[in-house]
Motif scaffolding. Structure first.
Motif, PDB file in Angstrom:
ATOM      1  N   LEU A  15      35.143 -26.710  28.728  1.00 22.77           N
ATOM      2  CA  LEU A  15      36.057 -25.602  28.430  1.00 22.77           C
ATOM      3  C   LEU A  15      36.029 -24.603  29.582  1.00 22.77           C
ATOM      4  CD1 LEU A  15      35.092 -25.013  24.684  1.00 22.77           C
ATOM      5  CD2 LEU A  15      37.189 -26.079  25.521  1.00 22.77           C
ATOM      6  N   LYS A  16      37.182 -24.393  30.220  1.00 22.82           N
ATOM      7  CA  LYS A  16      37.265 -23.519  31.381  1.00 22.82           C
ATOM      8  C   LYS A  16      38.329 -22.439  31.164  1.00 22.82           C
ATOM      9  CE  LYS A  16      34.406 -26.161  33.751  1.00 22.82           C
ATOM     10  NZ  LYS A  16      33.007 -25.710  34.046  1.00 22.82           N
ATOM     11  N   VAL A  17      38.031 -21.235  31.625  1.00 21.72           N
ATOM     12  CA  VAL A  17      39.032 -20.169  31.604  1.00 21.72           C
ATOM     13  C   VAL A  17      39.945 -20.357  32.805  1.00 21.72           C
ATOM     14  CG1 VAL A  17      39.437 -17.693  31.712  1.00 21.72           C
ATOM     15  CG2 VAL A  17      37.478 -18.569  30.444  1.00 21.72           C
ATOM     16  N   VAL A  18      41.245 -20.422  32.553  1.00 19.14           N
ATOM     17  CA  VAL A  18      42.230 -20.648  33.620  1.00 19.14           C
ATOM     18  C   VAL A  18      43.319 -19.591  33.528  1.00 19.14           C
ATOM     19  CG1 VAL A  18      41.786 -23.129  33.735  1.00 19.14           C
ATOM     20  CG2 VAL A  18      43.536 -22.248  32.164  1.00 19.14           C
ATOM     21  N   GLU A  19      44.016 -19.401  34.638  1.00 13.00           N
ATOM     22  CA  GLU A  19      45.187 -18.531  34.663  1.00 13.00           C
ATOM     23  C   GLU A  19      46.426 -19.390  34.477  1.00 13.00           C
ATOM     24  OE1 GLU A  19      45.806 -15.317  34.882  1.00 13.00           O
ATOM     25  OE2 GLU A  19      43.743 -14.575  35.074  1.00 13.00           O
ATOM     26  N   VAL A  20      47.227 -19.059  33.481  1.00 10.01           N
ATOM     27  CA  VAL A  20      48.471 -19.777  33.221  1.00 10.01           C
ATOM     28  C   VAL A  20      49.593 -18.755  33.123  1.00 10.01           C
ATOM     29  CG1 VAL A  20      47.291 -21.659  32.019  1.00 10.01           C
ATOM     30  CG2 VAL A  20      48.121 -19.690  30.714  1.00 10.01           C
ATOM     31  N   PRO A  21      50.847 -19.182  33.295  1.00 14.45           N
ATOM     32  CA  PRO A  21      51.958 -18.228  33.183  1.00 14.45           C
ATOM     33  C   PRO A  21      51.955 -17.538  31.827  1.00 14.45           C
ATOM     34  CG  PRO A  21      52.720 -20.289  34.144  1.00 14.45           C
ATOM     35  CD  PRO A  21      51.322 -20.527  33.681  1.00 14.45           C
ATOM     36  N   LYS A  22      52.188 -16.249  31.838  1.00 16.62           N
ATOM     37  CA  LYS A  22      52.204 -15.498  30.587  1.00 16.62           C
ATOM     38  C   LYS A  22      53.320 -15.987  29.685  1.00 16.62           C
ATOM     39  CE  LYS A  22      52.461 -10.767  28.762  1.00 16.62           C
ATOM     40  NZ  LYS A  22      52.591  -9.328  29.109  1.00 16.62           N
ATOM     41  N   ALA A  23      52.996 -16.187  28.423  1.00 19.70           N
ATOM     42  CA  ALA A  23      54.005 -16.604  27.455  1.00 19.70           C
ATOM     43  C   ALA A  23      55.095 -15.538  27.371  1.00 19.70           C
ATOM     44  CB  ALA A  23      53.355 -16.807  26.085  1.00 19.70           C
ATOM     45  N   MET A  24      56.338 -15.964  27.286  1.00 18.55           N
ATOM     46  CA  MET A  24      57.464 -15.045  27.184  1.00 18.55           C
ATOM     47  C   MET A  24      58.323 -15.442  25.985  1.00 18.55           C
ATOM     48  SD  MET A  24      56.942 -12.888  29.552  1.00 18.55           S
ATOM     49  CE  MET A  24      58.495 -12.000  29.520  1.00 18.55           C
ATOM     50  N   PRO A  25      58.755 -14.462  25.192  1.00 19.21           N
ATOM     51  CA  PRO A  25      59.538 -14.789  23.996  1.00 19.21           C
ATOM     52  C   PRO A  25      60.975 -15.181  24.335  1.00 19.21           C
ATOM     53  CG  PRO A  25      59.335 -12.411  24.208  1.00 19.21           C
ATOM     54  CD  PRO A  25      58.500 -13.006  25.305  1.00 19.21           C
ATOM     55  N   ARG A  26      61.410 -16.289  23.798  1.00 18.90           N
ATOM     56  CA  ARG A  26      62.796 -16.704  23.925  1.00 18.90           C
ATOM     57  C   ARG A  26      63.585 -16.192  22.724  1.00 18.90           C
ATOM     58  NH1 ARG A  26      61.556 -23.007  24.899  1.00 18.90           N
ATOM     59  NH2 ARG A  26      60.272 -22.515  23.059  1.00 18.90           N
ATOM     60  N   ALA A 301      33.995 -19.316  25.330  1.00 18.66           N
ATOM     61  CA  ALA A 301      34.431 -20.315  24.357  1.00 18.66           C
ATOM     62  C   ALA A 301      33.433 -21.452  24.246  1.00 18.66           C
ATOM     63  CB  ALA A 301      35.812 -20.850  24.724  1.00 18.66           C
ATOM     64  N   ALA A 302      32.819 -21.826  25.362  1.00 11.56           N
ATOM     65  CA  ALA A 302      31.816 -22.895  25.330  1.00 11.56           C
ATOM     66  C   ALA A 302      30.652 -22.517  24.416  1.00 11.56           C
ATOM     67  CB  ALA A 302      31.322 -23.198  26.744  1.00 11.56           C
ATOM     68  N   ASP A 303      30.252 -21.235  24.457  1.00 11.82           N
ATOM     69  CA  ASP A 303      29.164 -20.783  23.588  1.00 11.82           C
ATOM     70  C   ASP A 303      29.582 -20.840  22.120  1.00 11.82           C
ATOM     71  OD1 ASP A 303      27.516 -20.318  25.746  1.00 11.82           O
ATOM     72  OD2 ASP A 303      27.949 -18.171  25.857  1.00 11.82           O
ATOM     73  N   ALA A 304      30.849 -20.537  21.860  1.00 12.45           N
ATOM     74  CA  ALA A 304      31.348 -20.619  20.487  1.00 12.45           C
ATOM     75  C   ALA A 304      31.261 -22.050  19.970  1.00 12.45           C
ATOM     76  CB  ALA A 304      32.787 -20.112  20.417  1.00 12.45           C
ATOM     77  N   HIS A 305      31.625 -23.015  20.814  1.00 12.99           N
ATOM     78  CA  HIS A 305      31.540 -24.418  20.408  1.00 12.99           C
ATOM     79  C   HIS A 305      30.091 -24.837  20.195  1.00 12.99           C
ATOM     80  CE1 HIS A 305      35.669 -26.383  21.213  1.00 12.99           C
ATOM     81  NE2 HIS A 305      35.846 -25.103  20.956  1.00 12.99           N
ATOM     82  N   ARG A 306      29.199 -24.350  21.056  1.00 16.33           N
ATOM     83  CA  ARG A 306      27.779 -24.683  20.885  1.00 16.33           C
ATOM     84  C   ARG A 306      27.256 -24.131  19.565  1.00 16.33           C
ATOM     85  NH1 ARG A 306      27.634 -22.709  26.283  1.00 16.33           N
ATOM     86  NH2 ARG A 306      27.664 -24.429  27.796  1.00 16.33           N
ATOM     87  N   ALA A 307      27.683 -22.922  19.221  1.00 18.70           N
ATOM     88  CA  ALA A 307      27.225 -22.305  17.974  1.00 18.70           C
ATOM     89  C   ALA A 307      27.648 -23.130  16.771  1.00 18.70           C
ATOM     90  CB  ALA A 307      27.772 -20.879  17.865  1.00 18.70           C
TER      91      ALA A 307
END
Length: 321
Positions: A15-26, A301-307
């Protein structure tokens, strides 16, 4: 915007934190700033490719979020801006909730009462609706009921709704005294350690059960059958973890016992908004207690999955972007 994604299957570290395009409402959509995202055990299984369905990669998990409407698309009433809303992404057949924003149809969001926390609202989505439909599919009235993992997100709610729906006796199972104490506080009439050797024989001798809600699967299912009374019912809700064999099923049939499968998604309908609002109202009134779980920042998030994998937490596990 930041999101959590995995590009290949494996341990929590994928699980990796990534930058993705911000969601925009259609048109017809709203943009929700995520305040809380739910983490579920089936997402842990998906990440490790151990679920009943193999997801397509790359994947941003997360099927339930709660937050605030920040922007709207064309055709949406501007009065909803600033509203506190629950977003049941699972009902839309999608994920991508482990993120800072989601854009969804305006008609799909459900109002959250001002006095209900985002964390509680998330806990009542997948898990709350699962419990609601389980007691509808297999009513507990006047029965002795066995609830596994009774301090978890599903189990803690199931103990309460089973009692509310008239169960004669609710027996909870949990692996630690702290968790068993919580289940008794929530209304369980008795609590046992399902990791202790011979628990099922003891239960059969003292109080055989009429109805088992099984959300664990594996060998726990087979052990549970020992405690099931003749004519009893096993409701199996642990997709991908069914380990009973033909001999087990033949033994059930000889005792007039029933095996019922349970999956939430096929049961969702036009009543979803009303059902979720009803759960919110029960929580606000105090008739339903949402057990406080563990919160993790989005980048943990990885820690959440481990928990969740360690079964060391009670209640609902959430991410807070």
């Amino acid at each position: 915007m930041k999101a959590v994604r995995f590009d290949h299957f494996g341990p929590p570290e994928v699980l990796k934190v990534v930058e993705v395009p911000k969601a925009m409402p259609r048109e017809g959509e709203v943009l929700v700033r995520v305040r809380t995202a739910g983490v579920n055990f089936f997402e842990v299984l998906m990440r490790a490719n151990r679920y009943a369905v193999t997801p397509q990669l790359p994947m941003i998990p997360g099927v339930e979020v709660a937050g605030v409407v920040e922007a709207i698309g064309e055709g949406v009433d501007s009065a909803v801006i600033g509203a506190r809303v629950a977003v049941p992404l699972f009902a839309l057949g999608r994920g991508e909730g482990y993120a800072e924003y989601v854009a969804v149809p305006g008609a799909s969001v459900i109002s959250i009462p001002d006095v209900l926390s985002f964390e509680a609202a998330v806990a009542l989505m997948v898990q709350g609706l699962t419990v609601l439909h389980m007691v509808r599919q297999a009513p507990p009235r006047d029965k002795t009921v066995l609830v596994h993992a009774a301090a978890g997100g599903v189990g803690s709610l199931l103990v309460q709704l089973a009692k509310r729906e008239g169960a004669g006796r609710v027996i909870a199972t949990a692996s630690s005294e702290k968790k068993r104490s919580l289940s008794r506080t929530l209304g369980a009439d008795a609590a046992i350690d399902y990791t202790a050797e011979g628990w099922q024989e003891t239960l059969r001798e003292k109080a055989p059960v009429d109805l088992i809600y099984d959300t664990i699967g594996g060998e726990v299912t087979r052990a549970s059958l020992v405690a099931l009374a003749p004519g009893g019912e096993l409701v199996f809700a642990a997709l991908g973890r069914f380990r009973l064999e033909v001999a087990d099923l033949n033994s059930m049939f000889e005792k007039n016992q029933t095996l019922k499968g349970f999956a939430l998604l096929p049961l969702l309908s036009e009543t979803l908004a009303d059902d979720l609002s009803a759960l919110f109202s029960l929580a606000v009134s105090g008739a339903l207690i949402v057990a406080k779980g563990a919160s993790f920042p989005l980048d943990k998030a990885a820690d959440a999955h481990r928990a969740i994998e360690s079964r060391g937490v009670s209640g609902k596990v959430v991410l807070v972007p």
